[in-house]
Design an enzyme around this catalytic site. Structure first.
Site, PDB file in Angstrom:
ATOM      1  N   ASP A 177       0.993  -1.195   0.163  1.00  0.00           N
ATOM      2  CA  ASP A 177      -0.097   0.047  -0.063  1.00  0.00           C
ATOM      3  C   ASP A 177       0.891   1.178   0.033  1.00  0.00           C
ATOM      4  O   ASP A 177       1.362   1.684   1.014  1.00  0.00           O
ATOM      5  CB  ASP A 177      -0.871   0.000   1.218  1.00  0.00           C
ATOM      6  CG  ASP A 177      -1.790   1.136   1.091  1.00  0.00           C
ATOM      7  OD1 ASP A 177      -1.539   2.278   0.694  1.00  0.00           O
ATOM      8  OD2 ASP A 177      -2.904   0.929   1.658  1.00  0.00           O
ATOM      9  N   HIS A 178       1.075   1.866  -1.137  1.00  0.00           N
ATOM     10  CA  HIS A 178       2.258   2.819  -1.209  1.00  0.00           C
ATOM     11  C   HIS A 178       2.009   3.886  -0.364  1.00  0.00           C
ATOM     12  O   HIS A 178       3.043   4.831  -0.057  1.00  0.00           O
ATOM     13  CB  HIS A 178       2.660   3.253  -2.735  1.00  0.00           C
ATOM     14  CG  HIS A 178       1.436   4.296  -3.240  1.00  0.00           C
ATOM     15  ND1 HIS A 178       0.479   3.547  -4.055  1.00  0.00           N
ATOM     16  CD2 HIS A 178       1.434   5.306  -3.182  1.00  0.00           C
ATOM     17  CE1 HIS A 178      -0.429   4.838  -4.086  1.00  0.00           C
ATOM     18  NE2 HIS A 178       0.102   5.862  -3.695  1.00  0.00           N
ATOM     19  N   HIS A 240      -5.722   2.667   1.675  1.00  0.00           N
ATOM     20  CA  HIS A 240      -5.146   3.889   1.961  1.00  0.00           C
ATOM     21  C   HIS A 240      -5.900   4.483   3.194  1.00  0.00           C
ATOM     22  O   HIS A 240      -5.306   4.755   4.193  1.00  0.00           O
ATOM     23  CB  HIS A 240      -5.053   4.920   0.819  1.00  0.00           C
ATOM     24  CG  HIS A 240      -4.192   4.277  -0.297  1.00  0.00           C
ATOM     25  ND1 HIS A 240      -3.330   3.388  -0.419  1.00  0.00           N
ATOM     26  CD2 HIS A 240      -4.687   4.718  -1.554  1.00  0.00           C
ATOM     27  CE1 HIS A 240      -3.388   3.346  -1.589  1.00  0.00           C
ATOM     28  NE2 HIS A 240      -3.870   4.065  -2.407  1.00  0.00           N
TER      29      HIS A 240
HETATM   30  P1  NAD Z   1       0.625  -2.581 -17.028  1.00  0.00           P
HETATM   31  O1  NAD Z   1      -0.413  -2.684 -17.660  1.00  0.00           O
HETATM   32  O2  NAD Z   1       1.556  -1.213 -17.397  1.00  0.00           O
HETATM   33  O3  NAD Z   1       1.618  -3.619 -16.947  1.00  0.00           O
HETATM   34  C1  NAD Z   1       1.306  -4.871 -17.097  1.00  0.00           C
HETATM   35  C2  NAD Z   1       2.746  -5.984 -17.310  1.00  0.00           C
HETATM   36  O4  NAD Z   1       2.161  -7.245 -17.445  1.00  0.00           O
HETATM   37  C3  NAD Z   1       3.235  -5.440 -18.673  1.00  0.00           C
HETATM   38  O5  NAD Z   1       4.805  -5.701 -18.413  1.00  0.00           O
HETATM   39  C4  NAD Z   1       2.569  -6.685 -19.431  1.00  0.00           C
HETATM   40  O6  NAD Z   1       3.346  -7.326 -20.597  1.00  0.00           O
HETATM   41  C5  NAD Z   1       2.580  -7.762 -18.425  1.00  0.00           C
HETATM   42  N1  NAD Z   1       1.572  -8.855 -18.743  1.00  0.00           N
HETATM   43  C6  NAD Z   1       0.478  -8.785 -18.924  1.00  0.00           C
HETATM   44  N2  NAD Z   1      -0.099 -10.125 -19.368  1.00  0.00           N
HETATM   45  C7  NAD Z   1       0.744 -10.862 -19.133  1.00  0.00           C
HETATM   46  C8  NAD Z   1       1.055 -12.206 -19.363  1.00  0.00           C
HETATM   47  N3  NAD Z   1       0.106 -13.088 -19.317  1.00  0.00           N
HETATM   48  N4  NAD Z   1       2.210 -12.978 -19.281  1.00  0.00           N
HETATM   49  C9  NAD Z   1       3.267 -12.198 -18.688  1.00  0.00           C
HETATM   50  N5  NAD Z   1       3.233 -10.980 -18.832  1.00  0.00           N
HETATM   51  C10 NAD Z   1       2.014 -10.116 -18.844  1.00  0.00           C
HETATM   52  O7  NAD Z   1       0.214  -2.229 -15.736  1.00  0.00           O
HETATM   53  P2  NAD Z   1       0.845  -1.314 -14.488  1.00  0.00           P
HETATM   54  O8  NAD Z   1       0.327  -0.174 -14.323  1.00  0.00           O
HETATM   55  O9  NAD Z   1       2.466  -1.675 -14.336  1.00  0.00           O
HETATM   56  O10 NAD Z   1       0.136  -2.119 -13.144  1.00  0.00           O
HETATM   57  C11 NAD Z   1       0.900  -3.298 -12.718  1.00  0.00           C
HETATM   58  C12 NAD Z   1       0.104  -3.616 -11.313  1.00  0.00           C
HETATM   59  O11 NAD Z   1       0.346  -2.593 -10.486  1.00  0.00           O
HETATM   60  C13 NAD Z   1      -1.468  -3.566 -11.127  1.00  0.00           C
HETATM   61  O12 NAD Z   1      -1.676  -4.556 -10.375  1.00  0.00           O
HETATM   62  C14 NAD Z   1      -1.857  -2.167 -10.817  1.00  0.00           C
HETATM   63  O13 NAD Z   1      -3.082  -2.371 -10.198  1.00  0.00           O
HETATM   64  C15 NAD Z   1      -0.852  -1.890  -9.733  1.00  0.00           C
HETATM   65  N6  NAD Z   1      -0.480  -0.594  -9.845  1.00  0.00           N
HETATM   66  C16 NAD Z   1      -0.018   0.161 -10.555  1.00  0.00           C
HETATM   67  C17 NAD Z   1       0.292   1.565 -10.334  1.00  0.00           C
HETATM   68  C18 NAD Z   1       0.924   2.466 -11.399  1.00  0.00           C
HETATM   69  O14 NAD Z   1       1.284   3.519 -10.963  1.00  0.00           O
HETATM   70  N7  NAD Z   1       0.953   2.156 -12.448  1.00  0.00           N
HETATM   71  C19 NAD Z   1      -0.029   2.204  -9.050  1.00  0.00           C
HETATM   72  C20 NAD Z   1      -0.594   1.237  -8.098  1.00  0.00           C
HETATM   73  C21 NAD Z   1      -0.633   0.021  -8.193  1.00  0.00           C
END
Ligand code: NAD
Length: 490
Positions: A177-178, A240
């Protein structure tokens, strides 16, 4: 700084989170000497990338942080890429092979951190495979970092948890939970437990109400698709906000150690009153932003945003009154609010203390004085302020408000470690204080589910607040009916 040793495997290594947060955070740890020679990173995702290309991407993400190209190149040389689909078993045997190889090459002592930076739909599959394909080592540590959201209600969270727990013990699981990585959130404990003036008054005898505001000025931007499945209640309150509530409300722990703090947080969360369905409307309200024109610029309504249903009932604003039924807090409302496209941008906690029994500074002695308010600024600027009454200079006995304020300079804030940096280091140290335990997640969902279910039975009148305001009228009314008003301390 003491060097840490580990192999990081980042699932979702090509994703937004990895690029924006994880690689820069690892680099900061590298620069500070927490990571030196004995670490390696495997990035894995579906795309076909070579190691060289991957390293270029990593270097791109740290270009503003690195002092020299040599340093960045050296750092990036610890990164390895492997393309595959996480649902494919073969993937894991290749990962295993690469892991063993890197373990030897960098002498990683079989320490492993698996970071799941991808859709939660895959968490169960990944952890199952990690165990079945024997990627979890017998000596060394094995830790799993997972991103939010952890389920979309109690039931789905419990299923997900069972899946993960089939491969990892609770004490190996680090649920991010950042917010808990933020300097000022961690400072709540210092305010409370290092200052006798506050701790002695930290209860229902002296505190009238507590307000937590997480105010965003931006809209959903390109996250409309995700947000439609979530809404503000799930996206912000379940995690949060309830975490902040528990830190404010918990009893002093025996020590500032993870298990001790966790025990107190869980107790606090268990004291949070879970509403009956018919009570929800008295305690929680929701909103959705509509279009408006701010400074001659048209601001889109939520329903006009990309990937959003034009008749969407998703809430972009929540305000609520959380009650904690224990000795310390009985009767003290914890008002919470969060929303998008609001006038203000920032997170702050306002603690309103009770008034004087009598106002000697008013003629009738009954007109109440302005309350003392302690503000804890969480972001963007970190700091405190304490609102006091003092005598107005000049003839007569009038009082005026003054604010004792300390805000960290922009420079101090910029130099304070980024949340993800702190959390990754905590994980390397095996310190789970700033991560959420399953019991906390479970309790939070139980609280939120009742609200969600009650809301699902009624059609809201959306949109109900214009972009650039501080939310719908019902949010102000929620406090007015208790004789309070929202604070926003600039
Ligand atoms: P994103 O869509 O940018 O990245 C997803 C990644 O998963 C990519 O690298 C994609 O290639 C990979 N992927 C998808 N399906 C796949 C499969 N079947 N096999 C292998 N690789 C696969 O998503 P994100 O924004 O980086 O978010 C990732 C996680 O972090 C999520 O759970 C999101 O809720 C959480 N999160 C993200 C942020 C943010 O700032 N981006 C903030 C809080 C939480």
């Amino acid at each position: 700084n003491q060097e840490k040793t580990a192999l990081f495997t980042i699932f979702g290594g090509t994703g937004d989170l990895a690029k924006r947060k994880l690689y820069p955070s690892l680099y900061r740890l590298y620069k500070k000497g927490f990571l030196k020679e004995h670490f390696a990173v495997i990035g894995t995702a579906r795309r076909e990338w070579t190691n060289d290309y991957y390293r270029e991407i990593v270097m791109e993400t740290i270009k503003d942080l690195a002092d020299s190209t040599e340093e960045a190149t050296k750092f990036a040389s610890h990164f390895y890429y492997q393309a595959h689909n996480v649902t494919d078993t073969e993937h894991y045997s290749e990962l295993k092979e690469l892991s063993t190889k890197l373990d030897e090459k960098y002498q990683l002592e079989n320490n492993r951190i698996y970071y799941l930076a991808m859709s939660p739909n895959f968490f169960g599959t990944i952890t199952e495979h990690l165990k079945a394909e024997e990627l979890i080592t017998n000596d060394g540590f094995n830790r799993l970092i997972i991103e939010k959201p952890f389920g979309h209600d109690y039931e789905s969270a419990a299923i997900l948890n069972d899946q993960i727990r089939a491969s990892f013990h609770e004490n190996q699981i680090y649920r991010i939970d950042h917010y808990l990585g933020k300097e000022m959130i961690q400072n709540i404990s210092a305010v409370r437990f290092a200052n006798a003036i506050f701790e002695s008054m930290w209860n229902n005898r002296y505190i009238d109400n507590i307000q937590i505001t997480l105010s965003e000025s931006i809209g959903v931007e390109e996250r409309g698709g995700y947000y439609e499945t979530s809404g503000a209640l799930r996206d912000m309150v379940q995690n949060h906000i309830l975490q902040v509530v528990s830190l404010l409300a918990m009893e002093p722990p025996i020590e500032l150690k993870d298990e001790e703090i966790r025990e107190e947080k869980i107790k606090a969360l268990r004291s949070v009153r879970i509403f009956k369905p018919e009570e929800v409307r008295h305690y929680f309200v929701r909103g959705q932003y509509g279009a408006s024109t701010v400074h001659d610029e048209k601001s889109l309504g939520y329903r006009e945003e990309q990937n959003v249903d034009p008749a969407s009932q998703t809430e972009t604003f929540v305000a609520g009154k959380v009650m904690i039924d224990n000795f310390r807090w009985a009767g003290v409302p914890f008002y919470i609010r969060t929303g998008k496209k609001l006038r203000e941008k920032g997170t702050q906690i306002n603690i309103q203390f009770k008034g004087m029994p009598l106002n000697l500074f008013s003629e009738d002695h009954t007109t109440p004085q302005e309350p003392n308010v302690l503000t804890i600024y969480i972001q963007p600027t970190e700091g405190f302020s304490l609102q006091l009454n003092s005598k107005k200079i000049g003839q007569g006995l009038e009082t005026e408000l003054l604010n004792l304020k300390h805000k960290n300079s922009a420079e101090t804030s910029a130099n304070s470690p980024e949340a993800y940096e702190k959390l990754i280091l905590d994980c390397l140290n095996g310190d789970s204080t700033n991560f959420t335990h399953w019991d906390e997640v479970a309790q939070s969902w139980k609280f939120v589910d009742v609200i969600r279910q009650a809301w699902n039975k009624e059609t809201p009148e959306f949109p109900n607040y214009p972009s650039g305001s501080m939310g719908p009228v019902c949010s102000d009314q929620l406090l007015e009916k208790d004789g309070f008003k929202w604070f926003w301390n600039p």
